[in-house]
Design a protein around this motif. Sequence first.
Motif, PDB file in Angstrom:
ATOM      1  N   LEU A  21       4.550  63.062 -42.170  1.00 23.88           N
ATOM      2  CA  LEU A  21       6.012  61.956 -42.710  1.00 23.88           C
ATOM      3  C   LEU A  21       7.015  62.757 -41.798  1.00 23.88           C
ATOM      4  CD1 LEU A  21       5.323  60.735 -46.552  1.00 23.88           C
ATOM      5  CD2 LEU A  21       5.290  59.386 -44.222  1.00 23.88           C
ATOM      6  N   LEU A  22       7.605  63.838 -41.712  1.00 27.83           N
ATOM      7  CA  LEU A  22       8.804  64.678 -41.217  1.00 27.83           C
ATOM      8  C   LEU A  22       8.093  64.786 -39.457  1.00 27.83           C
ATOM      9  CD1 LEU A  22       9.267  67.672 -43.702  1.00 27.83           C
ATOM     10  CD2 LEU A  22      10.330  65.498 -42.988  1.00 27.83           C
ATOM     11  N   VAL A  28       6.720  53.059 -38.645  1.00 26.54           N
ATOM     12  CA  VAL A  28       6.923  52.271 -39.002  1.00 26.54           C
ATOM     13  C   VAL A  28       6.050  51.425 -40.496  1.00 26.54           C
ATOM     14  CG1 VAL A  28       7.749  49.620 -39.269  1.00 26.54           C
ATOM     15  CG2 VAL A  28       8.755  51.070 -38.243  1.00 26.54           C
ATOM     16  N   THR A  29       4.750  52.132 -39.718  1.00 29.00           N
ATOM     17  CA  THR A  29       3.487  51.288 -40.316  1.00 29.00           C
ATOM     18  C   THR A  29       2.498  53.030 -40.368  1.00 29.00           C
ATOM     19  OG1 THR A  29       2.926  49.050 -38.575  1.00 29.00           O
ATOM     20  CG2 THR A  29       1.128  50.450 -40.880  1.00 29.00           C
ATOM     21  N   VAL A  30       2.334  53.285 -41.733  1.00 27.72           N
ATOM     22  CA  VAL A  30       1.451  54.853 -42.268  1.00 27.72           C
ATOM     23  C   VAL A  30      -0.224  54.806 -42.299  1.00 27.72           C
ATOM     24  CG1 VAL A  30       1.769  56.519 -43.988  1.00 27.72           C
ATOM     25  CG2 VAL A  30       3.650  55.639 -43.464  1.00 27.72           C
ATOM     26  N   PRO A  31      -0.687  55.340 -41.813  1.00 24.85           N
ATOM     27  CA  PRO A  31      -2.019  55.089 -41.395  1.00 24.85           C
ATOM     28  C   PRO A  31      -2.537  54.908 -42.990  1.00 24.85           C
ATOM     29  CG  PRO A  31      -1.348  57.040 -39.691  1.00 24.85           C
ATOM     30  CD  PRO A  31      -0.256  56.528 -40.847  1.00 24.85           C
ATOM     31  N   GLU A  47       2.242  49.802 -52.024  1.00 23.18           N
ATOM     32  CA  GLU A  47       2.097  48.595 -51.013  1.00 23.18           C
ATOM     33  C   GLU A  47       1.326  48.639 -49.774  1.00 23.18           C
ATOM     34  OE1 GLU A  47       3.156  43.687 -50.636  1.00 23.18           O
ATOM     35  OE2 GLU A  47       4.420  44.909 -51.943  1.00 23.18           O
ATOM     36  N   VAL A  48       0.300  48.486 -49.665  1.00 22.85           N
ATOM     37  CA  VAL A  48      -0.307  48.283 -48.404  1.00 22.85           C
ATOM     38  C   VAL A  48      -0.799  47.234 -47.483  1.00 22.85           C
ATOM     39  CG1 VAL A  48      -1.134  50.826 -48.827  1.00 22.85           C
ATOM     40  CG2 VAL A  48      -2.466  48.314 -49.323  1.00 22.85           C
ATOM     41  N   ASP A  49      -1.037  46.804 -46.406  1.00 18.24           N
ATOM     42  CA  ASP A  49      -1.499  45.344 -46.248  1.00 18.24           C
ATOM     43  C   ASP A  49      -3.128  45.327 -46.024  1.00 18.24           C
ATOM     44  OD1 ASP A  49      -2.148  47.835 -44.038  1.00 18.24           O
ATOM     45  OD2 ASP A  49      -1.455  46.441 -42.497  1.00 18.24           O
ATOM     46  N   GLY A  50      -3.553  44.442 -45.351  1.00 17.67           N
ATOM     47  CA  GLY A  50      -4.842  44.365 -45.373  1.00 17.67           C
ATOM     48  C   GLY A  50      -5.875  45.753 -44.882  1.00 17.67           C
ATOM     49  N   ASP A  60      13.195  53.934 -46.524  1.00 14.93           N
ATOM     50  CA  ASP A  60      12.111  55.135 -46.261  1.00 14.93           C
ATOM     51  C   ASP A  60      12.212  55.358 -44.713  1.00 14.93           C
ATOM     52  OD1 ASP A  60      11.073  54.839 -49.119  1.00 14.93           O
ATOM     53  OD2 ASP A  60       9.235  52.983 -47.756  1.00 14.93           O
ATOM     54  N   GLN A  61      12.709  55.503 -43.796  1.00 17.23           N
ATOM     55  CA  GLN A  61      12.374  55.885 -42.492  1.00 17.23           C
ATOM     56  C   GLN A  61      13.578  56.806 -42.126  1.00 17.23           C
ATOM     57  OE1 GLN A  61      12.206  52.685 -39.266  1.00 17.23           O
ATOM     58  NE2 GLN A  61      10.909  51.243 -41.300  1.00 17.23           N
TER      59      GLN A  61
END
Length: 77
Positions: A21-22, A28-31, A47-50, A60-61
């Motif tokens: 993360l650092l 904007v999107t974390v793998p 929460e994660v996307d599909g 968070d950013q």
Amino acid sequence: MHEMTLKDEWDRLDSQTRQWLLDNPGCVTVPRTVAAMVSQNSAGHVEVDGHGQMLLSREDQDFIREKGMDVGAHRPA
């Protein structure tokens, strides 16, 4: 249900996840692999996307950027 923020969860994250993360403060999107590690160590709901990726909120950013500046200030030149 408690929505997770990185600020609340930071101390629960393993060092490899924190370092990723650092190293990627503009992300904007974390793998999904990193999102899975965050989820595994989080006390809140992640929460994660599909695709299993996690979207970072503006909060968070900003937190990651602030953390990066704090860490950078403590590194020897």
